[in-house]
Design a protein around this motif. Structure first.
Motif, short mmCIF file in Angstrom:
data_model
loop_
_atom_site.label_atom_id
_atom_site.label_comp_id
_atom_site.label_asym_id
_atom_site.label_seq_id
_atom_site.Cartn_x
_atom_site.Cartn_y
_atom_site.Cartn_z
N TRP A 1 -7.85 1.42 -5.37
CA TRP A 1 -7.88 2.43 -4.41
C TRP A 1 -8.66 1.76 -3.34
O TRP A 1 -9.52 1.02 -3.20
N VAL A 2 -8.14 2.17 -2.18
CA VAL A 2 -8.56 1.94 -0.73
C VAL A 2 -9.08 2.97 -0.02
O VAL A 2 -8.37 3.83 0.30
N PRO A 3 -10.14 2.90 0.35
CA PRO A 3 -10.97 4.01 1.24
C PRO A 3 -10.55 4.08 2.62
O PRO A 3 -9.77 3.09 3.11
N CYS A 4 -10.54 5.14 3.14
CA CYS A 4 -10.11 5.35 4.29
C CYS A 4 -10.92 4.70 5.58
O CYS A 4 -12.17 4.23 5.26
N ALA A 5 -10.38 4.07 6.56
CA ALA A 5 -10.96 3.30 7.52
C ALA A 5 -11.99 4.07 8.30
O ALA A 5 -11.64 5.35 8.50
N PRO A 6 -13.19 3.87 8.57
CA PRO A 6 -14.25 4.47 9.10
C PRO A 6 -13.67 5.08 10.46
O PRO A 6 -14.07 6.17 10.81
N ASN B 1 -6.67 10.53 4.07
CA ASN B 1 -7.21 10.59 2.69
C ASN B 1 -7.42 9.21 2.10
O ASN B 1 -8.19 9.12 0.81
N GLY B 2 -7.01 8.07 2.20
CA GLY B 2 -7.16 6.76 2.17
C GLY B 2 -5.56 6.28 1.64
O GLY B 2 -4.77 6.83 1.76
N ALA B 3 -5.86 5.05 0.85
CA ALA B 3 -4.41 4.53 0.40
C ALA B 3 -4.64 3.91 -0.89
O ALA B 3 -5.93 3.71 -1.36
N VAL B 4 -3.56 3.18 -1.72
CA VAL B 4 -3.55 2.70 -2.90
C VAL B 4 -3.15 1.36 -2.90
O VAL B 4 -1.76 1.24 -2.42
N LEU B 5 -3.73 0.22 -3.27
CA LEU B 5 -3.18 -0.94 -2.94
C LEU B 5 -2.58 -1.09 -4.43
O LEU B 5 -3.13 -0.98 -5.65
N TYR B 6 -1.09 -1.72 -4.46
CA TYR B 6 -0.53 -2.17 -5.48
C TYR B 6 -0.20 -3.64 -5.43
O TYR B 6 0.13 -4.35 -4.32
N GLU B 7 -0.40 -4.28 -6.59
CA GLU B 7 -0.12 -5.93 -6.58
C GLU B 7 0.92 -6.19 -7.55
O GLU B 7 1.24 -5.47 -8.52
N LEU B 8 2.23 -6.67 -6.97
CA LEU B 8 3.09 -6.77 -7.54
C LEU B 8 3.18 -7.97 -8.61
O LEU B 8 2.39 -9.08 -8.67
N TYR C 1 0.86 -1.17 0.06
CA TYR C 1 -0.13 -0.02 -0.18
C TYR C 1 0.89 1.30 -0.08
O TYR C 1 2.03 1.44 0.69
N VAL C 2 0.29 2.17 -0.90
CA VAL C 2 1.00 3.39 -0.92
C VAL C 2 -0.05 4.48 -0.26
O VAL C 2 -0.90 4.63 -0.59
N TYR C 3 0.37 5.50 0.69
CA TYR C 3 -0.56 6.38 1.23
C TYR C 3 0.20 7.73 1.32
O TYR C 3 1.29 7.84 1.36
N ASN C 4 -0.59 8.86 1.66
CA ASN C 4 -0.23 10.02 1.92
C ASN C 4 0.37 10.11 3.49
O ASN C 4 -0.53 10.14 4.44
N SER C 5 1.51 10.06 3.81
CA SER C 5 1.97 10.02 5.17
C SER C 5 1.63 11.41 5.91
O SER C 5 1.53 10.95 7.45
#
Length: 427
Positions: free
Chosen positions: A385-390, A363-370, A354-358
Motif C-alpha cells: 500500500w502507498v498512501p496519498c501524497a500530502p 485514495n492512494g495507490a498500490v505498489l506491485y513488484e514483478l 503502481y495501480v490507482y483509482n483513476s
C-alpha cells in the motif's frame, strides 16, 4: 548542506575537510601527528560506511554522496551491491499552483520537490517511456518535454506533430517519440485521420499507418491504457480490452487482440512486463457481490508481447482485498453501488509499478513488484500500500497526473535546488 549519519546523531558539513573540523571542535591530535583513538572511532569507512548508506533513504543518500569522494564511492558501491530496482511514483498536481511530489518505495516516504526556477506550462500531459515517464506540453508551435522525471530541469523542445492533436498518446520508445491518435476532428485537413500516427526521429516527424480499426473509436489518451518498452508502444482500450502494439523503428503495427481473460472485468490497464522478452502485465478490475458485500477485485495476468496472448501456464494474481477496498471504498450512501464501474490507472516499468483509482487518485495507490526474470509463477511477486501524497490531500480539487520513473542522485539534487553531482546515477 549537512548529512545526518544514520542512527549516530552526527551532522557533518559537506564543505569542510574532516581533519579541520575535528581540530575546531577541540579534538587535539597526538604529539606525533596521529589522531587519537577517540577521533578515529568517529570516522566511517569501508564496509561499515557502505552498511550505513545502504539504509539511508534516497533523499539523504543524495546528500551523503556530496560529503566527500570516499562517501561518493561508498554510495556507488552500496547501490551496485543492493540496487534499488523499483521505480518511484511521481505525482504532478495542478491546482492553485503547480506542485510535484515523489514516492520512494525503498524508504516508503514522500519527497516534496521544489518548484523549478524555469518557466513551466500551465497544462501538461505525459510521455510514457520504458526509462521513465516525463511531463510535457503540446501546442501548435511545438512539443516541450521535461528533461528529468521530476520536472525540475529545463524542457527539451521539439517541433509539433504535423497533425494537430488535442488528446494524443505520447510515448518515448528508444530514442524516438511517437504520437498516436487524439487528433482534433475540426482541424483535420483532407486526407488526415483522427487516428493518425507520427514518429519523431532526427528532428522531424514522419507519418505512419494509422491506428487499427478496433482502436479508432477510442483513439485518444483518455480512453487508452499505454505501456512503452525499449522497442514498442502498447495500446489497450480501457473498456473493451482490445489491444495492439506499434514498432516505431519498423513503422509497423502488430496483431490486434481482445484481452479479456475474465468476462466480468469492466476496466483494463497494461504495463510493461518482466525484463528480457517482450512481455506485458494486464490488470483488470471488476465488482463482485451485492449490497454491503459488494467489493472491487483487481487481478493481474502476464501477456506475451508478440502475440498478445496470455503467457502459457501463467496464473493470475489478485491484489489483496484490503488494498483494493482502500482504492475503491464502499459508499453506503449510494443506492446501487454495483452500477458504478471501477476505473483503474496503471504506470510501471520492467521491475514494477503502481495501480490507482483513476477517478479518485487521492485514495492512494498500490505498489506491485514483478517477479524477477527466470522465476516461475505469476507476474506479480508482492503488493504494497502507498498512501496519498500530502499535497494531493491538501488540494483535493486539483488536477492530478501520476507518473512512474527511476530517480537518480542528480534528479534528487536538482529537486533540492542544488547543482548535480556529476554523471547520472539512477537507483
Amino acid at each position: 548542506r549537512s548529512i545526518g549519519i544514520w542512527k549516530m546523531g552526527l551532522s557533518i558539513p559537506a564543505s569542510e575537510p574532516k581533519h579541520r573540523r575535528h581540530r575546531q571542535e577541540g579534538c587535539e591530535a597526538d604529539d606525533d601527528g596521529a589522531e587519537s583513538p577517540a577521533i578515529a572511532a568517529l570516522y566511517l569507512y569501508g564496509d561499515v560506511l557502505e552498511s550505513v548508506v545502504e539504509r539511508v533513504p534516497a533523499p539523504d543518500l543524495a546528500a551523503a554522496a556530496g560529503v566527500s569522494r570516499e562517501w561518493l564511492r561508498a554510495v556507488r558501491s552500496a547501490l551496485r551491491r543492493r540496487p534499488r530496482r523499483l521505480p518511484w511514483l511521481v505525482v504532478h498536481l495542478h491546482g492553485r499552483r503547480r506542485r510535484t511530489a515523489a514516492y520512494d518505495p525503498h524508504s516508503g516516504a514522500w519527497l516534496t520537490v521544489q518548484a523549478p526556477r524555469h518557466a513551466t506550462p500551465s497544462h501538461v500531459r505525459l510521455v510514457r517511456g520504458a526509462r521513465g515517464d516525463r511531463v510535457c506540453a503540446l501546442s501548435c508551435s511545438g512539443l516541450d518535454v521535461a528533461g528529468d522525471p521530476l520536472g525540475t530541469s529545463a524542457c527539451v523542445a521539439m517541433k509539433a506533430p504535423g497533425v494537430w492533436r488535442v488528446d494524443p498518446v505520447l510515448a518515448a520508445v528508444g530514442d524516438r517519440v511517437v504520437a498516436l491518435g487524439g487528433a482534433c476532428q475540426l482541424a483535420l485537413a483532407e486526407g488526415e485521420d483522427a487516428a493518425a500516427v507520427e514518429v519523431h526521429e532526427g528532428g522531424n516527424w514522419t507519418a505512419c499507418d494509422p491506428m487499427p480499426p478496433a482502436l479508432r473509436e477510442s483513439a485518444a489518451a483518455t480512453w487508452l491504457s499505454v505501456a512503452a518498452t525499449d522497442h514498442r508502444v502498447y495500446l489497450a482500450d480501457r473498456t473493451s480490452g482490445c489491444a495492439s502494439w506499434f514498432d516505431p523503428s519498423m513503422r509497423r503495427w502488430g496483431p490486434t487482440r481482445r484481452l479479456k481473460p475474465d468476462a466480468g472485468v469492466s476496466t483494463w490497464g497494461v504495463a510493461p512486463g518482466r525484463a528480457g522478452a517482450e512481455q506485458l502485465v494486464l490488470f483488470g478490475a471488476k465488482r463482485e457481490g451485492e449490497g454491503a458485500k459488494n467489493k472491487v477485485v483487481i487481478q493481474a495476468w502476464e501477456v506475451d508481447g508478440d502475440t498478445l496472448d496470455l503467457s502459457p501456464g501463467a496464473a493470475h494474481h489478485a491484489m489483496p482485498s484490503e488494498m483494493s477496498a482502500r482504492l475503491f471504498p464502499h459508499d453506503e450512501d449510494e443506492e446501487d453501488d454495483g452500477e458504478t464501474f471501477p476505473s483503474i490507472g496503471v504506470c510501471g516499468n520492467a521491475t514494477g509499478g503502481y495501480v490507482y483509482n483513476s477517478a479518485e487518485p487521492a485514495n492512494g495507490a498500490v505498489l506491485y513488484e514483478l517477479q524477477q526474470e527466470g522465476t516461475a509463477g505469476g507476474a506479480v511477486e508482492r503488493w504494497e500500500w502507498v498512501p496519498c501524497a500530502p499535497s494531493v490531500r491538501a488540494e483535493p480539487l486539483g488536477r492530478v497526473i501520476l507518473a512512474c520513473s527511476p530517480v537518480g542522485l542528480n534528479e534528487l539534487e536538482l529537486s533540492r535546488g542544488l547543482p548535480p553531482l556529476g554523471p547520472q546515477r539512477a537507483f
